[in-house]
Design an enzyme around this catalytic site. Structure first.
Site, PDB file in Angstrom:
ATOM      1  N   GLU A 168       0.823  -1.251   0.022  1.00 36.64           N
ATOM      2  CA  GLU A 168      -0.032  -0.056   0.256  1.00 36.64           C
ATOM      3  C   GLU A 168       1.143   1.068   0.124  1.00 36.64           C
ATOM      4  OE1 GLU A 168      -2.029   0.224   3.640  1.00 36.64           O
ATOM      5  OE2 GLU A 168      -1.801   2.266   3.860  1.00 36.64           O
TER       6      GLU A 168
ATOM      7  N   HIS B  70      -2.820  -6.535  11.216  1.00 38.99           N
ATOM      8  CA  HIS B  70      -3.844  -7.533  10.775  1.00 38.99           C
ATOM      9  C   HIS B  70      -3.737  -8.589  11.412  1.00 38.99           C
ATOM     10  CE1 HIS B  70      -3.448  -5.350   6.643  1.00 38.99           C
ATOM     11  NE2 HIS B  70      -4.290  -4.731   7.631  1.00 38.99           N
TER      12      HIS B  70
ATOM     13  N   ASN C 174      -5.896  -7.048   2.408  1.00 38.50           N
ATOM     14  CA  ASN C 174      -6.404  -6.495   3.857  1.00 38.50           C
ATOM     15  C   ASN C 174      -7.687  -7.528   4.259  1.00 38.50           C
ATOM     16  OD1 ASN C 174      -5.686  -4.296   1.957  1.00 38.50           O
ATOM     17  ND2 ASN C 174      -5.174  -3.234   3.588  1.00 38.50           N
TER      18      ASN C 174
HETATM   19  P1  FAE Z   1     -12.200  -6.516  15.805  1.00 36.32           P
HETATM   20  O1  FAE Z   1     -12.889  -5.785  14.756  1.00 36.32           O
HETATM   21  O2  FAE Z   1     -10.941  -6.392  16.362  1.00 36.32           O
HETATM   22  O3  FAE Z   1     -13.280  -6.579  16.927  1.00 36.32           O
HETATM   23  C1  FAE Z   1     -13.081  -7.351  18.138  1.00 36.32           C
HETATM   24  C2  FAE Z   1     -13.807  -6.607  19.425  1.00 36.32           C
HETATM   25  O4  FAE Z   1     -13.727  -7.280  20.429  1.00 36.32           O
HETATM   26  C3  FAE Z   1     -13.169  -5.343  19.701  1.00 36.32           C
HETATM   27  O5  FAE Z   1     -13.736  -4.134  19.750  1.00 36.32           O
HETATM   28  C4  FAE Z   1     -12.693  -5.576  21.009  1.00 36.32           C
HETATM   29  O6  FAE Z   1     -12.482  -4.536  21.989  1.00 36.32           O
HETATM   30  C5  FAE Z   1     -13.783  -6.739  21.602  1.00 36.32           C
HETATM   31  N1  FAE Z   1     -13.257  -7.426  22.589  1.00 36.32           N
HETATM   32  C6  FAE Z   1     -11.907  -8.147  22.652  1.00 36.32           C
HETATM   33  N2  FAE Z   1     -12.124  -8.903  23.634  1.00 36.32           N
HETATM   34  C7  FAE Z   1     -12.897  -8.890  24.310  1.00 36.32           C
HETATM   35  C8  FAE Z   1     -13.641  -9.412  25.410  1.00 36.32           C
HETATM   36  N3  FAE Z   1     -12.980 -10.264  26.273  1.00 36.32           N
HETATM   37  N4  FAE Z   1     -14.800  -8.934  26.035  1.00 36.32           N
HETATM   38  C9  FAE Z   1     -15.653  -8.006  25.245  1.00 36.32           C
HETATM   39  N5  FAE Z   1     -15.135  -7.537  24.086  1.00 36.32           N
HETATM   40  C10 FAE Z   1     -13.762  -7.969  23.865  1.00 36.32           C
HETATM   41  O7  FAE Z   1     -12.223  -8.089  15.419  1.00 36.32           O
HETATM   42  N6  FAE Z   1      -8.049  -4.144   7.691  1.00 36.32           N
HETATM   43  C11 FAE Z   1      -8.476  -3.891   6.365  1.00 36.32           C
HETATM   44  O8  FAE Z   1      -9.242  -4.765   5.818  1.00 36.32           O
HETATM   45  N7  FAE Z   1      -8.239  -2.648   5.702  1.00 36.32           N
HETATM   46  C12 FAE Z   1      -7.560  -1.694   6.418  1.00 36.32           C
HETATM   47  O9  FAE Z   1      -7.394  -0.608   5.894  1.00 36.32           O
HETATM   48  C13 FAE Z   1      -7.260  -2.027   7.763  1.00 36.32           C
HETATM   49  N8  FAE Z   1      -6.474  -1.139   8.459  1.00 36.32           N
HETATM   50  C14 FAE Z   1      -6.092  -1.331   9.778  1.00 36.32           C
HETATM   51  C15 FAE Z   1      -5.578  -0.261  10.340  1.00 36.32           C
HETATM   52  C16 FAE Z   1      -5.020  -0.502  11.695  1.00 36.32           C
HETATM   53  C17 FAE Z   1      -4.255   0.582  12.395  1.00 36.32           C
HETATM   54  C18 FAE Z   1      -5.528  -1.645  12.658  1.00 36.32           C
HETATM   55  C19 FAE Z   1      -5.201  -1.914  13.910  1.00 36.32           C
HETATM   56  C20 FAE Z   1      -6.071  -2.601  11.792  1.00 36.32           C
HETATM   57  C21 FAE Z   1      -6.525  -2.454  10.562  1.00 36.32           C
HETATM   58  N9  FAE Z   1      -7.267  -3.448   9.796  1.00 36.32           N
HETATM   59  C22 FAE Z   1      -7.482  -3.137   8.354  1.00 36.32           C
HETATM   60  C23 FAE Z   1      -7.297  -4.741  10.272  1.00 36.32           C
HETATM   61  C24 FAE Z   1      -8.910  -4.875  10.550  1.00 36.32           C
HETATM   62  O10 FAE Z   1      -9.303  -3.828  11.210  1.00 36.32           O
HETATM   63  C25 FAE Z   1      -9.370  -6.117  11.258  1.00 36.32           C
HETATM   64  O11 FAE Z   1      -8.801  -7.188  10.650  1.00 36.32           O
HETATM   65  C26 FAE Z   1     -10.555  -6.229  11.872  1.00 36.32           C
HETATM   66  O12 FAE Z   1     -11.020  -5.151  12.715  1.00 36.32           O
HETATM   67  C27 FAE Z   1     -10.828  -7.548  12.679  1.00 36.32           C
HETATM   68  O13 FAE Z   1     -12.018  -7.774  12.557  1.00 36.32           O
HETATM   69  P2  FAE Z   1     -12.747  -8.642  13.655  1.00 36.32           P
HETATM   70  O14 FAE Z   1     -14.103  -8.865  13.819  1.00 36.32           O
HETATM   71  O15 FAE Z   1     -12.047  -9.999  13.792  1.00 36.32           O
END
Ligand code: FAE
Length: 541
Positions: free
Chosen positions: A397, A482, A520
């Site tokens: 990217e 990721h 991503n």
């Molecule tokens: P996620 O979105 O992490 O959600 C999990 C949730 O569970 C979070 O809100 C936690 O706070 C919550 N949680 C965790 N433990 C507990 C618990 N014990 N009790 C209650 N709540 C809890 O999971 N991906 C892309 O495709 N494109 C991008 O441009 C991109 N940029 C990114 C930039 C940054 C800086 C970061 C950090 C990530 C980026 N990602 C990107 C990755 C993407 O946001 C990530 O793969 C997804 O958010 C993961 O989705 P999940 O549903 O697995």
């Protein structure tokens, strides 16, 4: 600029053009603000509640699951350890700017831990008050894993790059899933629900905000690399209005890493707004699930309610007929590994905790010549990538460095092919879960990224920046944005996310994916969750 066919190399996406992406990866040059955020009282799940479905986490997997269950007539309770992020702070904004991190910016840290730790050789991290802020830089022995915290999960902090992998690579992503159903039904559904769209090419060609990306494109072209336009969940009309000065600025004010106040369509604006409209879903922010054990009527779920310095202020015990683990790759893996090892869920199989990968993330910068400025104004939303996946195992990217000053730097986050996979294990002595990732494993990713940047540097007569990740350090090899895996589909679970050994327990997030999505991850996480919940509603409810 034209969308030439040379850049159209067959990535699947929301239009017939082909795209691929990297991740929003942003410099935070710091001037610490002192803005006191306003904590919000939210209606939350009651102690001793008996509920049909409880979803742990409010990211992509959790939001898809809750919406579809609610639409099927099931009452759902979502439990989220982070804040609601729906109330402005004293500065009138919900989210802090990337250039001025404050207590809202980091999850329970007293010092920022910015992905780019240095600039022009100087460390840029700053002291902040400890707070349940939005970005978690979770440190394991060999890697720092960045994650979003709050209602909306990673969608709150991510770069919005919304990429569907090329179909020919799908077998590497989810080998046990039928690609026809994903590409005919679930990827289109995910893209539509997330609101994925493309920059207007004519605007890309002329706006100051993407000069950095045009420089990246020019350098890629001169070294004969295919470049691709990246679809995103940013509202592109809004960004054009930002540039015209007719609306408050967001991407063009450098907002991203600590939240985006206006133009990005985070889950709060897509799935979660639909979830709220069903009237069937309770969302409890600042509630952290700590235990799930079998009980009469399903599972007893123990939940700690947190204050904004992260301390438990109440413990609730809830009975749920069905529990969906959607706490993200790290959150779900940590919970499952702990629950298995401590005897709460001893029959989880031996695959739990295994197969974790970093999606091959590695960062670097290049120092351009003075006649090749990248612009003082840089949109925080990346929209161009360099593709060397087939030839060198790397997609890069072209990322912004939204410092507000001319840096003459090109900055990249690469997604690379890497065989390395780590395992989460329970450390009984320390009472925590460890991850055995080793920093040295990133050398594979660095070598893959070098297949692009060594060639560009040679062609352009340029060098790598050495001032962004420390002193004389070229590669950002200490982190991932990721995290993927830890409860891999068809291994720790069946082929639809049902946890082996425990009827009524499901995994529905990035931990299902075995370490790499080639691009991503969030579109794939969303599409897989759509596929799985459709099956589960049809068969298990
Ligand atoms: P996620 O979105 O992490 O959600 C999990 C949730 O569970 C979070 O809100 C936690 O706070 C919550 N949680 C965790 N433990 C507990 C618990 N014990 N009790 C209650 N709540 C809890 O999971 N991906 C892309 O495709 N494109 C991008 O441009 C991109 N940029 C990114 C930039 C940054 C800086 C970061 C950090 C990530 C980026 N990602 C990107 C990755 C993407 O946001 C990530 O793969 C997804 O958010 C993961 O989705 P999940 O549903 O697995």
């Amino acid at each position: 600029m034209t969308h030439t066919t040379t850049c159209d190399n067959g990535f699947e996406g929301p239009s017939r053009r082909s795209f691929m992406a990297g991740t929003g990866s942003i410099l935070g040059a710091v001037a610490l603000g002192g803005v006191a955020p306003v904590a919000r009282a939210a209606t939350s799940i009651a102690d001793a509640a008996v509920v049909p479905a409880l979803v742990i986490g409010t990211g992509y997997g959790g939001s898809v699951t809750a919406l579809r269950l609610a639409q099927a007539g099931v009452d759902v309770h979502m439990v989220e350890m982070g804040m609601a992020w729906d109330t402005p702070g004293a500065d009138g904004k919900i989210f802090a700017n990337t250039t001025t991190p404050d207590q809202r910016s980091f999850w329970l840290r007293t010092r920022t831990k910015q992905p780019l730790s240095n600039f022009l050789g100087f460390p840029i991290d700053k002291t902040i008050p400890k707070y349940t802020g939005i970005l978690d830089a979770e440190e394991f022995a060999g890697i720092t894993v960045y994650q979003g915290r709050g209602v909306g999960g990673g969608s709150l902090v991510n770069g919005g790059m919304a990429v569907t992998p090329k179909r020919e690579n799908f077998a590497d992503v989810l080998p046990t899933v039928n690609p026809d159903e994903m590409y005919n039904t679930y990827y289109p559904r995910a893209n539509a629900e997330l609101g994925v769209g493309l920059i207007r090419p004519a605007w890309f060609d002329t706006t100051d905000a993407y000069q950095y990306a045009r420089v990246g494109r020019k350098h890629a072209q001169r070294s004969n690399f295919p470049y691709v336009f990246v679809p995103t969940v940013y509202d592109w009309n809004y960004m054009e209005q930002e540039a015209a000065g007719t609306v408050p600025k967001s991407a063009l004010a450098g907002e991203i890493l600590y939240g985006n106040n206006y133009g990005k369509k985070s889950l709060q604006k897509s799935y979660i707004s639909k979830i709220r409209a069903t009237g069937r879903v309770t969302i409890s922010p600042l509630h952290r699930v700590v235990s799930v054990v079998p009980a009469t009527g399903g599972y007893k779920v123990t939940i700690e309610q947190l204050n904004t310095t992260g301390d438990p202020i109440a413990v609730k015990e809830v009975t749920a007929a069905k529990v969906f683990f959607a706490a993200g790759s790290v959150g779900t893996s940590k919970l499952l590994v702990k629950l298995k090892a401590t005897g709460a869920l001893p029959n989880l199989n031996g695959e739990v905790g295994k197969g974790w990968g970093d999606n091959g993330n590695v960062m670097c910068g290049r120092a351009n010549h003075l006649w090749d400025p990248t612009g003082a104004l840089q949109s925080s939303i990346p929209t161009l990538g360099i593709d060397n996946w087939a030839a060198g195992g790397a997609f890069a990217e072209v990322a912004p460095l939204p410092t507000g000053i001319e840096t003459y730097a090109s900055f990249y986050l690469s997604i690379t092919r890497t065989p390395n996979r780590a395992q989460f294990t329970w450390n009984a002595a320390a009472g925590k879960v460890d991850l055995n990732w080793q920093t040295a494993w990133k050398s594979v990713s660095i070598n893959a990224a070098k297949t692009i940047f060594d060639k560009i540097n040679s062609k352009e007569g340029t060098i790598y920046r050495t001032d962004l990740f420390g002193v004389y350090k070229i590669w950002g090899d200490h982190l991932t944005y990721h995290p993927l895996g830890g409860a891999v589909l068809n291994k720790a679970t069946d082929n639809y996310g049902r946890l082996q050994g425990y009827p009524g327990l499901y995994v529905t997030d990035g931990s299902l994916i075995p370490g790499c999505t080639v691009v991503n991850p969030f579109v794939t996480i969303t599409a897989l969750a759509e596929r799985n919940i459709e099956k589960i509603i049809a068969t298990d409810f």
